[in-house]
Write a protein that holds these residues in place. Sequence first.
Motif, PDB file in Angstrom:
ATOM      1  N   TRP A  87       0.841  -1.198   0.000  1.00  0.00           N
ATOM      2  CA  TRP A  87       0.000   0.000   0.000  1.00  0.00           C
ATOM      3  C   TRP A  87       0.870   1.241   0.000  1.00  0.00           C
ATOM      4  CZ3 TRP A  87      -4.529   1.894  -1.109  1.00  0.00           C
ATOM      5  CH2 TRP A  87      -4.832   3.184  -0.689  1.00  0.00           C
ATOM      6  N   VAL A  90      -8.253   4.457  -6.457  1.00  0.00           N
ATOM      7  CA  VAL A  90      -9.568   4.414  -5.824  1.00  0.00           C
ATOM      8  C   VAL A  90     -10.454   5.487  -6.449  1.00  0.00           C
ATOM      9  CG1 VAL A  90     -10.829   4.685  -3.653  1.00  0.00           C
ATOM     10  CG2 VAL A  90      -8.635   3.459  -3.677  1.00  0.00           C
ATOM     11  N   PRO A 106      -9.458   2.647   5.041  1.00  0.00           N
ATOM     12  CA  PRO A 106     -10.780   3.277   4.954  1.00  0.00           C
ATOM     13  C   PRO A 106     -10.783   4.727   5.436  1.00  0.00           C
ATOM     14  CG  PRO A 106     -10.967   1.104   5.925  1.00  0.00           C
ATOM     15  CD  PRO A 106      -9.503   1.419   5.830  1.00  0.00           C
ATOM     16  N   VAL A 133     -15.143   2.844   1.127  1.00  0.00           N
ATOM     17  CA  VAL A 133     -14.818   1.624   0.394  1.00  0.00           C
ATOM     18  C   VAL A 133     -14.854   0.447   1.358  1.00  0.00           C
ATOM     19  CG1 VAL A 133     -13.368   2.801  -1.312  1.00  0.00           C
ATOM     20  CG2 VAL A 133     -12.312   1.866   0.742  1.00  0.00           C
ATOM     21  N   VAL A 172     -13.067  -2.825   2.711  1.00  0.00           N
ATOM     22  CA  VAL A 172     -11.720  -3.401   2.765  1.00  0.00           C
ATOM     23  C   VAL A 172     -11.855  -4.789   3.384  1.00  0.00           C
ATOM     24  CG1 VAL A 172      -9.380  -3.165   3.644  1.00  0.00           C
ATOM     25  CG2 VAL A 172     -10.673  -1.114   3.019  1.00  0.00           C
ATOM     26  N   LEU A 199      -9.772  -4.039  -1.757  1.00  0.00           N
ATOM     27  CA  LEU A 199     -10.546  -2.813  -1.616  1.00  0.00           C
ATOM     28  C   LEU A 199     -11.599  -2.819  -2.709  1.00  0.00           C
ATOM     29  CD1 LEU A 199      -7.698  -2.116  -0.391  1.00  0.00           C
ATOM     30  CD2 LEU A 199      -8.248   0.230  -0.936  1.00  0.00           C
TER      31      LEU A 199
END
Length: 120
Positions: free
Chosen positions: A13, A21, A56, A67, A69, A82
């Motif tokens: 990440w 996103v 989040p 979203v 997760v 996600l």
Amino acid sequence: MKENQHLEWKETWRDEFLRWVCGFANAEGGALHIGRNDKGIIVGVPDAAKLMEDIPNKVRDALGILVAVNLHEENSLSWLELIVEPYPVPISYRGHYFQRSGSPLQELKGATLDRFLLRR
């Protein structure tokens, strides 16, 4: 399974992935898998439990959306999924608009951005 308009794989990440996103939210939605390499092989993600809390909140604070997760385990390796729903209103990330088009992520500019904003 391979990357496509609705699926992107990342090994780890990074906050810059908030652009993906945003791009999914401005298109038809999609899923971002954290802990998979470019070939789709699960490599795992360290601190998955912490990321389940952090991501989040980062999405909400940066994009103003929610979203899902989900934590998955395979071969003793944890990875995150996600799930981003499409949004009926334009979503921006730091004043920039992105949209997933095919496999690439596109930043919308100029006439394309005008058209996008006027359609929403």
